[in-house]
Design a protein around this motif. Structure first.
Motif, PDB file in Angstrom:
ATOM      1  N   GLY A  79       0.809  -1.227   0.000  1.00 10.53           N
ATOM      2  CA  GLY A  79       0.000   0.000   0.000  1.00 10.53           C
ATOM      3  C   GLY A  79       0.835   1.267   0.000  1.00 10.53           C
ATOM      4  N   GLY A  80       2.168   1.138  -0.125  1.00 10.62           N
ATOM      5  CA  GLY A  80       3.031   2.307  -0.151  1.00 10.62           C
ATOM      6  C   GLY A  80       3.501   2.767   1.214  1.00 10.62           C
ATOM      7  N   GLN A  81       3.059   2.082   2.277  1.00  8.59           N
ATOM      8  CA  GLN A  81       3.488   2.455   3.616  1.00  8.59           C
ATOM      9  C   GLN A  81       4.858   1.848   3.924  1.00  8.59           C
ATOM     10  OE1 GLN A  81       1.419   0.031   2.868  1.00  8.59           O
ATOM     11  NE2 GLN A  81       1.862  -1.703   4.205  1.00  8.59           N
ATOM     12  N   VAL A  82       5.589   2.485   4.832  1.00  9.64           N
ATOM     13  CA  VAL A  82       6.902   1.980   5.229  1.00  9.64           C
ATOM     14  C   VAL A  82       6.707   0.674   5.994  1.00  9.64           C
ATOM     15  CG1 VAL A  82       8.974   2.427   6.598  1.00  9.64           C
ATOM     16  CG2 VAL A  82       7.918   4.286   5.294  1.00  9.64           C
ATOM     17  N   ALA A  83       7.380  -0.378   5.510  1.00  7.18           N
ATOM     18  CA  ALA A  83       7.260  -1.706   6.116  1.00  7.18           C
ATOM     19  C   ALA A  83       8.574  -2.170   6.748  1.00  7.18           C
ATOM     20  CB  ALA A  83       6.802  -2.712   5.058  1.00  7.18           C
ATOM     21  N   GLY A  84       9.602  -1.336   6.643  1.00 10.61           N
ATOM     22  CA  GLY A  84      10.909  -1.686   7.182  1.00 10.61           C
ATOM     23  C   GLY A  84      11.968  -0.845   6.487  1.00 10.61           C
ATOM     24  N   ILE A  85      13.207  -1.321   6.553  1.00  9.45           N
ATOM     25  CA  ILE A  85      14.297  -0.614   5.892  1.00  9.45           C
ATOM     26  C   ILE A  85      15.206  -1.607   5.177  1.00  9.45           C
ATOM     27  CG2 ILE A  85      14.345   1.260   7.586  1.00  9.45           C
ATOM     28  CD1 ILE A  85      17.291  -0.341   8.073  1.00  9.45           C
ATOM     29  N   TYR A  86      15.940  -1.084   4.207  1.00 13.56           N
ATOM     30  CA  TYR A  86      17.026  -1.849   3.594  1.00 13.56           C
ATOM     31  C   TYR A  86      18.301  -1.058   3.840  1.00 13.56           C
ATOM     32  CZ  TYR A  86      17.238   1.618  -0.115  1.00 13.56           C
ATOM     33  OH  TYR A  86      17.386   2.801  -0.796  1.00 13.56           O
ATOM     34  N   GLY A  87      19.419  -1.723   3.772  1.00 14.23           N
ATOM     35  CA  GLY A  87      20.684  -1.037   3.949  1.00 14.23           C
ATOM     36  C   GLY A  87      21.771  -1.640   3.081  1.00 14.23           C
ATOM     37  N   ILE A  88      22.639  -0.783   2.603  1.00 18.40           N
ATOM     38  CA  ILE A  88      23.823  -1.185   1.844  1.00 18.40           C
ATOM     39  C   ILE A  88      24.986  -0.429   2.469  1.00 18.40           C
ATOM     40  CG2 ILE A  88      24.961  -1.231  -0.409  1.00 18.40           C
ATOM     41  CD1 ILE A  88      22.114  -1.059  -1.652  1.00 18.40           C
ATOM     42  N   ALA A  89      26.012  -1.163   2.896  1.00 16.27           N
ATOM     43  CA  ALA A  89      27.138  -0.519   3.581  1.00 16.27           C
ATOM     44  C   ALA A  89      28.452  -0.950   2.953  1.00 16.27           C
ATOM     45  CB  ALA A  89      27.109  -0.873   5.061  1.00 16.27           C
ATOM     46  N   SER A  90      29.349   0.020   2.818  1.00 18.20           N
ATOM     47  CA  SER A  90      30.683  -0.236   2.271  1.00 18.20           C
ATOM     48  C   SER A  90      31.721   0.080   3.333  1.00 18.20           C
ATOM     49  CB  SER A  90      30.941   0.655   1.058  1.00 18.20           C
ATOM     50  OG  SER A  90      30.022   0.379   0.026  1.00 18.20           O
ATOM     51  N   ASP A  91      32.723  -0.786   3.434  1.00 20.27           N
ATOM     52  CA  ASP A  91      33.825  -0.580   4.360  1.00 20.27           C
ATOM     53  C   ASP A  91      34.720   0.516   3.781  1.00 20.27           C
ATOM     54  OD1 ASP A  91      36.124  -0.669   5.924  1.00 20.27           O
ATOM     55  OD2 ASP A  91      36.165  -2.854   6.021  1.00 20.27           O
ATOM     56  N   ILE A  92      34.792   1.656   4.461  1.00 20.33           N
ATOM     57  CA  ILE A  92      35.588   2.786   3.980  1.00 20.33           C
ATOM     58  C   ILE A  92      36.841   3.005   4.837  1.00 20.33           C
ATOM     59  CG2 ILE A  92      33.643   3.930   2.859  1.00 20.33           C
ATOM     60  CD1 ILE A  92      33.526   5.832   5.322  1.00 20.33           C
ATOM     61  N   THR A  93      37.182   2.030   5.653  1.00 22.11           N
ATOM     62  CA  THR A  93      38.321   2.163   6.566  1.00 22.11           C
ATOM     63  C   THR A  93      39.603   2.483   5.819  1.00 22.11           C
ATOM     64  OG1 THR A  93      37.237   0.555   8.013  1.00 22.11           O
ATOM     65  CG2 THR A  93      39.562   1.039   8.450  1.00 22.11           C
ATOM     66  N   ALA A  94      39.918   1.728   4.786  1.00 18.13           N
ATOM     67  CA  ALA A  94      41.171   1.929   4.043  1.00 18.13           C
ATOM     68  C   ALA A  94      41.208   3.315   3.412  1.00 18.13           C
ATOM     69  CB  ALA A  94      41.343   0.854   2.978  1.00 18.13           C
ATOM     70  N   ARG A  95      40.092   3.778   2.880  1.00 20.65           N
ATOM     71  CA  ARG A  95      40.041   5.106   2.265  1.00 20.65           C
ATOM     72  C   ARG A  95      40.285   6.194   3.313  1.00 20.65           C
ATOM     73  NH1 ARG A  95      34.501   7.186   0.127  1.00 20.65           N
ATOM     74  NH2 ARG A  95      34.384   7.944   2.240  1.00 20.65           N
ATOM     75  N   LEU A  96      39.660   6.070   4.485  1.00 17.73           N
ATOM     76  CA  LEU A  96      39.841   7.067   5.539  1.00 17.73           C
ATOM     77  C   LEU A  96      41.276   7.062   6.059  1.00 17.73           C
ATOM     78  CD1 LEU A  96      36.497   6.649   7.520  1.00 17.73           C
ATOM     79  CD2 LEU A  96      37.107   8.441   5.877  1.00 17.73           C
ATOM     80  N   GLU A  97      41.868   5.873   6.170  1.00 17.50           N
ATOM     81  CA  GLU A  97      43.263   5.787   6.605  1.00 17.50           C
ATOM     82  C   GLU A  97      44.188   6.427   5.578  1.00 17.50           C
ATOM     83  OE1 GLU A  97      43.653   1.576   7.266  1.00 17.50           O
ATOM     84  OE2 GLU A  97      42.820   1.704   9.297  1.00 17.50           O
ATOM     85  N   ALA A  98      43.933   6.215   4.293  1.00 16.83           N
ATOM     86  CA  ALA A  98      44.750   6.818   3.235  1.00 16.83           C
ATOM     87  C   ALA A  98      44.607   8.342   3.264  1.00 16.83           C
ATOM     88  CB  ALA A  98      44.349   6.269   1.870  1.00 16.83           C
ATOM     89  N   GLN A  99      43.410   8.842   3.483  1.00 17.05           N
ATOM     90  CA  GLN A  99      43.205  10.289   3.564  1.00 17.05           C
ATOM     91  C   GLN A  99      43.956  10.872   4.761  1.00 17.05           C
ATOM     92  OE1 GLN A  99      38.911  10.449   3.676  1.00 17.05           O
ATOM     93  NE2 GLN A  99      38.752  10.668   1.444  1.00 17.05           N
ATOM     94  N   ALA A 100      43.946  10.159   5.879  1.00 20.53           N
ATOM     95  CA  ALA A 100      44.679  10.630   7.067  1.00 20.53           C
ATOM     96  C   ALA A 100      46.173  10.668   6.788  1.00 20.53           C
ATOM     97  CB  ALA A 100      44.371   9.735   8.261  1.00 20.53           C
ATOM     98  N   ARG A 101      46.692   9.638   6.098  1.00 12.32           N
ATOM     99  CA  ARG A 101      48.119   9.622   5.750  1.00 12.32           C
ATOM    100  C   ARG A 101      48.465  10.776   4.813  1.00 12.32           C
ATOM    101  NH1 ARG A 101      47.075   4.136   5.619  1.00 12.32           N
ATOM    102  NH2 ARG A 101      47.023   4.071   3.363  1.00 12.32           N
ATOM    103  N   LEU A 102      47.594  11.079   3.871  1.00  9.18           N
ATOM    104  CA  LEU A 102      47.826  12.214   2.964  1.00  9.18           C
ATOM    105  C   LEU A 102      47.851  13.536   3.732  1.00  9.18           C
ATOM    106  CD1 LEU A 102      45.694  11.326  -0.181  1.00  9.18           C
ATOM    107  CD2 LEU A 102      48.168  11.595  -0.072  1.00  9.18           C
ATOM    108  N   ARG A 103      46.922  13.706   4.673  1.00  6.05           N
ATOM    109  CA  ARG A 103      46.909  14.934   5.474  1.00  6.05           C
ATOM    110  C   ARG A 103      48.194  15.054   6.292  1.00  6.05           C
ATOM    111  NH1 ARG A 103      41.529  13.489   6.021  1.00  6.05           N
ATOM    112  NH2 ARG A 103      41.906  12.479   8.014  1.00  6.05           N
ATOM    113  N   GLU A 104      48.628  13.929   6.888  1.00  6.11           N
ATOM    114  CA  GLU A 104      49.873  13.939   7.667  1.00  6.11           C
ATOM    115  C   GLU A 104      51.067  14.269   6.779  1.00  6.11           C
ATOM    116  OE1 GLU A 104      49.982  10.062   9.455  1.00  6.11           O
ATOM    117  OE2 GLU A 104      48.297  10.506  10.791  1.00  6.11           O
ATOM    118  N   SER A 105      51.095  13.692   5.586  1.00  9.06           N
ATOM    119  CA  SER A 105      52.183  13.950   4.653  1.00  9.06           C
ATOM    120  C   SER A 105      52.198  15.417   4.226  1.00  9.06           C
ATOM    121  CB  SER A 105      52.041  13.036   3.432  1.00  9.06           C
ATOM    122  OG  SER A 105      53.062  13.276   2.509  1.00  9.06           O
ATOM    123  N   ALA A 106      51.034  15.960   3.939  1.00 12.97           N
ATOM    124  CA  ALA A 106      50.948  17.370   3.541  1.00 12.97           C
ATOM    125  C   ALA A 106      51.398  18.277   4.680  1.00 12.97           C
ATOM    126  CB  ALA A 106      49.519  17.709   3.114  1.00 12.97           C
ATOM    127  N   ALA A 107      51.015  17.929   5.903  1.00 12.84           N
ATOM    128  CA  ALA A 107      51.435  18.733   7.058  1.00 12.84           C
ATOM    129  C   ALA A 107      52.949  18.681   7.227  1.00 12.84           C
ATOM    130  CB  ALA A 107      50.732  18.251   8.322  1.00 12.84           C
TER     131      ALA A 107
END
Length: 191
Positions: free
Chosen positions: A105-133
């Motif tokens: 009927g178009g009413q909300v019956a629950g949720i779906y979720g899709i999740a991606s592990d972004i740990t490596a990307r965040l670690e690489a960004q932190a290393r880039l910031r440290e390198s730039a500093a």
């Protein structure tokens, strides 16, 4: 039989994806738990289906998951969040997109979720910031005037000595050298 075929197809598609994919009912109980979700949590789909996040994750993480689930169900809108989750691989950061599951009927019956592990990307960004500093600190430790200028002559970055004399080159021998601030065109200034 048709419904069972549909569910088998959905599970097959979800299991072929490298992302965490799940669905929950209005009470927050898992309806779908793909292969990657099983791998990440160390729990089989059979162990998860019908259970909520409090049976699967530490209480603080489960509360954050439940709160974002409720927000999606209340607003009927898709939501993206970042959340650190304890996994079989240790603590990992996930970018999760959740959306409403709609009933017939178009009413909300629950949720779906899709999740991606972004740990490596965040670690690489932190290393880039440290390198730039580190590069910036190294450049600022030099008493000479240093600037990084792109192919068009635009000043991208300058050290403290350069910036100290922007617009007022008053050091002996530098009177005729114009300075440009970051974003300005140095080549135009000296032409």
């Amino acid at each position: 039989a048709a419904k069972l075929d549909e569910l088998t197809l959905v599970q097959s598609v979800a299991d072929s994806c490298a992302e965490v994919i799940y669905a929950k009912d209005l009470e927050g109980r898992y309806l779908l738990f793909n292969r990657e979700t099983s791998r990440v949590t160390g729990k089989s789909a059979a162990q998860a289906i019908g259970k909520d996040v409090f049976a699967m994750f530490p209480a603080e993480q489960a509360r954050a998951m439940r709160d974002s689930d409720r927000k999606v169900m209340t607003t009927g809108r898709t939501l993206s969040t970042e959340l650190q989750v304890d996994t079989v691989d240790g603590p990992r950061m996930f970018l999760s997109t959740k959306g409403p599951l709609l009933g017939a009927g178009g009413q909300v019956a629950g949720i779906y979720g899709i999740a991606s592990d972004i740990t490596a990307r965040l670690e690489a960004q932190a290393r880039l910031r440290e390198s730039a500093a580190l590069v910036t600190a190294g450049g600022n430790s030099v008493i000479d005037h240093l600037a990084v200028i792109d192919a068009d002559g635009v000043v991208l970055q300058a050290n403290d000595a350069w910036r100290a004399n922007e617009g007022t080159p008053d050091e002996p021998g530098c009177e005729s050298l114009p300075r440009g601030a970051a974003g300005e065109n140095f080549v135009d200034a000296v032409a």
